[in-house]
Design a protein around this motif. Structure first.
Motif, PDB file in Angstrom:
ATOM      1  N   MET A  64      50.207  40.463  38.631  1.00 38.93           N
ATOM      2  CA  MET A  64      49.584  39.790  39.748  1.00 38.93           C
ATOM      3  C   MET A  64      48.241  40.459  40.050  1.00 38.93           C
ATOM      4  N   THR A  65      47.249  39.662  40.266  1.00 39.47           N
ATOM      5  CA  THR A  65      45.915  40.154  40.568  1.00 39.47           C
ATOM      6  C   THR A  65      45.709  40.196  42.076  1.00 39.47           C
ATOM      7  N   GLU A  66      45.156  41.320  42.553  1.00 42.08           N
ATOM      8  CA  GLU A  66      44.846  41.470  43.970  1.00 42.08           C
ATOM      9  C   GLU A  66      43.426  41.985  44.111  1.00 42.08           C
ATOM     10  N   LEU A  67      42.843  41.799  45.300  1.00 42.24           N
ATOM     11  CA  LEU A  67      41.500  42.293  45.573  1.00 42.24           C
ATOM     12  C   LEU A  67      41.567  43.714  46.127  1.00 42.24           C
ATOM     13  N   TYR A  68      40.669  44.572  45.645  1.00 44.92           N
ATOM     14  CA  TYR A  68      40.621  45.970  46.063  1.00 44.92           C
ATOM     15  C   TYR A  68      39.192  46.376  46.396  1.00 44.92           C
ATOM     16  N   ASP A  69      39.078  47.329  47.293  1.00 43.93           N
ATOM     17  CA  ASP A  69      37.794  47.973  47.548  1.00 43.93           C
ATOM     18  C   ASP A  69      37.494  48.836  46.324  1.00 43.93           C
ATOM     19  N   PRO A  70      36.385  48.605  45.637  1.00 46.74           N
ATOM     20  CA  PRO A  70      36.109  49.341  44.406  1.00 46.74           C
ATOM     21  C   PRO A  70      35.869  50.833  44.607  1.00 46.74           C
ATOM     22  N   VAL A  71      35.552  51.247  45.832  1.00 48.14           N
ATOM     23  CA  VAL A  71      35.306  52.666  46.096  1.00 48.14           C
ATOM     24  C   VAL A  71      36.549  53.496  45.781  1.00 48.14           C
ATOM     25  N   GLY A  72      37.725  52.958  46.050  1.00 46.28           N
ATOM     26  CA  GLY A  72      38.962  53.693  45.840  1.00 46.28           C
ATOM     27  C   GLY A  72      39.518  53.629  44.431  1.00 46.28           C
ATOM     28  N   LEU A  73      38.848  52.927  43.535  1.00 49.08           N
ATOM     29  CA  LEU A  73      39.326  52.789  42.162  1.00 49.08           C
ATOM     30  C   LEU A  73      38.691  53.858  41.278  1.00 49.08           C
ATOM     31  N   VAL A  74      39.471  54.418  40.370  1.00 51.58           N
ATOM     32  CA  VAL A  74      38.972  55.461  39.475  1.00 51.58           C
ATOM     33  C   VAL A  74      38.484  54.801  38.183  1.00 51.58           C
ATOM     34  N   ARG A  87      44.113  43.552  38.129  1.00 55.25           N
ATOM     35  CA  ARG A  87      45.506  43.375  37.713  1.00 55.25           C
ATOM     36  C   ARG A  87      46.052  44.769  37.473  1.00 55.25           C
ATOM     37  N   VAL A  88      47.026  45.158  38.297  1.00 56.12           N
ATOM     38  CA  VAL A  88      47.566  46.520  38.245  1.00 56.12           C
ATOM     39  C   VAL A  88      48.935  46.512  37.567  1.00 56.12           C
ATOM     40  N   TYR A  89      49.048  47.351  36.541  1.00 58.10           N
ATOM     41  CA  TYR A  89      50.308  47.534  35.830  1.00 58.10           C
ATOM     42  C   TYR A  89      50.915  48.870  36.225  1.00 58.10           C
ATOM     43  N   ASP A  90      52.212  49.012  36.027  1.00 56.51           N
ATOM     44  CA  ASP A  90      52.826  50.307  36.274  1.00 56.51           C
ATOM     45  C   ASP A  90      52.568  51.214  35.065  1.00 56.51           C
ATOM     46  N   GLU A 132      25.901  35.404  43.091  1.00 60.06           N
ATOM     47  CA  GLU A 132      27.067  34.573  42.823  1.00 60.06           C
ATOM     48  C   GLU A 132      28.406  35.174  43.237  1.00 60.06           C
ATOM     49  N   GLY A 133      28.413  36.413  43.702  1.00 62.35           N
ATOM     50  CA  GLY A 133      29.684  37.082  43.962  1.00 62.35           C
ATOM     51  C   GLY A 133      30.308  37.526  42.652  1.00 62.35           C
ATOM     52  N   TRP A 134      31.585  37.810  42.700  1.00 63.16           N
ATOM     53  CA  TRP A 134      32.288  38.229  41.485  1.00 63.16           C
ATOM     54  C   TRP A 134      32.396  37.027  40.564  1.00 63.16           C
ATOM     55  N   ASN A 135      32.018  37.202  39.316  1.00 57.96           N
ATOM     56  CA  ASN A 135      32.062  36.108  38.361  1.00 57.96           C
ATOM     57  C   ASN A 135      32.510  36.690  37.037  1.00 57.96           C
ATOM     58  N   GLY A 136      33.747  36.460  36.682  1.00 56.18           N
ATOM     59  CA  GLY A 136      34.222  36.985  35.409  1.00 56.18           C
ATOM     60  C   GLY A 136      35.660  37.447  35.475  1.00 56.18           C
ATOM     61  N   GLU A 137      36.038  38.144  34.429  1.00 57.43           N
ATOM     62  CA  GLU A 137      37.404  38.615  34.280  1.00 57.43           C
ATOM     63  C   GLU A 137      37.774  39.655  35.331  1.00 57.43           C
ATOM     64  N   GLU A 138      39.044  39.703  35.641  1.00 59.64           N
ATOM     65  CA  GLU A 138      39.565  40.738  36.525  1.00 59.64           C
ATOM     66  C   GLU A 138      39.508  42.092  35.812  1.00 59.64           C
ATOM     67  N   LEU A 139      39.532  43.143  36.590  1.00 62.39           N
ATOM     68  CA  LEU A 139      39.633  44.475  36.028  1.00 62.39           C
ATOM     69  C   LEU A 139      41.106  44.759  35.749  1.00 62.39           C
ATOM     70  N   ILE A 140      41.350  45.701  34.851  1.00 60.22           N
ATOM     71  CA  ILE A 140      42.705  46.080  34.490  1.00 60.22           C
ATOM     72  C   ILE A 140      42.903  47.532  34.892  1.00 60.22           C
ATOM     73  N   GLY A 141      44.027  47.830  35.525  1.00 62.21           N
ATOM     74  CA  GLY A 141      44.304  49.196  35.930  1.00 62.21           C
ATOM     75  C   GLY A 141      45.782  49.469  35.996  1.00 62.21           C
ATOM     76  N   TYR A 142      46.101  50.710  36.343  1.00 60.75           N
ATOM     77  CA  TYR A 142      47.496  51.078  36.526  1.00 60.75           C
ATOM     78  C   TYR A 142      47.621  52.094  37.646  1.00 60.75           C
ATOM     79  N   SER A 143      48.811  52.146  38.221  1.00 59.54           N
ATOM     80  CA  SER A 143      49.083  53.073  39.316  1.00 59.54           C
ATOM     81  C   SER A 143      49.192  54.489  38.760  1.00 59.54           C
TER      82      SER A 143
END
Length: 93
Positions: free
Chosen positions: A1-11, A70-73, A32-43
């Motif tokens: 599931m894709t969620e919106l995040y504040d990018p400051v807190g992402l590594v 999109r955050v994966y475990d 245009e705002g965000w235009n493109g693929e979601e980022l991929i990350g994990y906890s």
């Protein structure tokens, strides 16, 4: 599931290698705002370690917008990558 995040807190996965790309992305995001693929990350350690999007993340910070991630475990990342050394690599960046 894709969620919106504040990018400051992402590594980010690595350091900025192409500053000119960040500026181009920033200009595009301002128009245009965000235009493109979601980022991929994990906890990881209570935060989110990105596997993609270093330049897009910084551009979004400069524009002040949230980013889709999109955050994966961690176990899924280990299974897909086939190693558990990925987190050690990311911690060292």
């Amino acid at each position: 599931m894709t969620e919106l995040y504040d990018p400051v807190g992402l590594v980010p996965p690595h350091r900025i290698t192409r500053p000119e790309d960040v500026e181009k992305l920033r200009d595009s995001m301002e128009r245009e705002g965000w235009n493109g693929e979601e980022l991929i990350g994990y906890s990881l350690d209570g935060g989110i370690q990105l596997l993609s999007g270093t330049h897009r993340r910084l551009a979004a910070i400069r524009v002040g917008i949230k980013v889709p991630v999109r955050v994966y475990d961690y176990e899924t990342v280990v299974r897909v990558w086939g190693t558990d050394s990925w987190s050690e690599l990311m911690k060292g960046q």
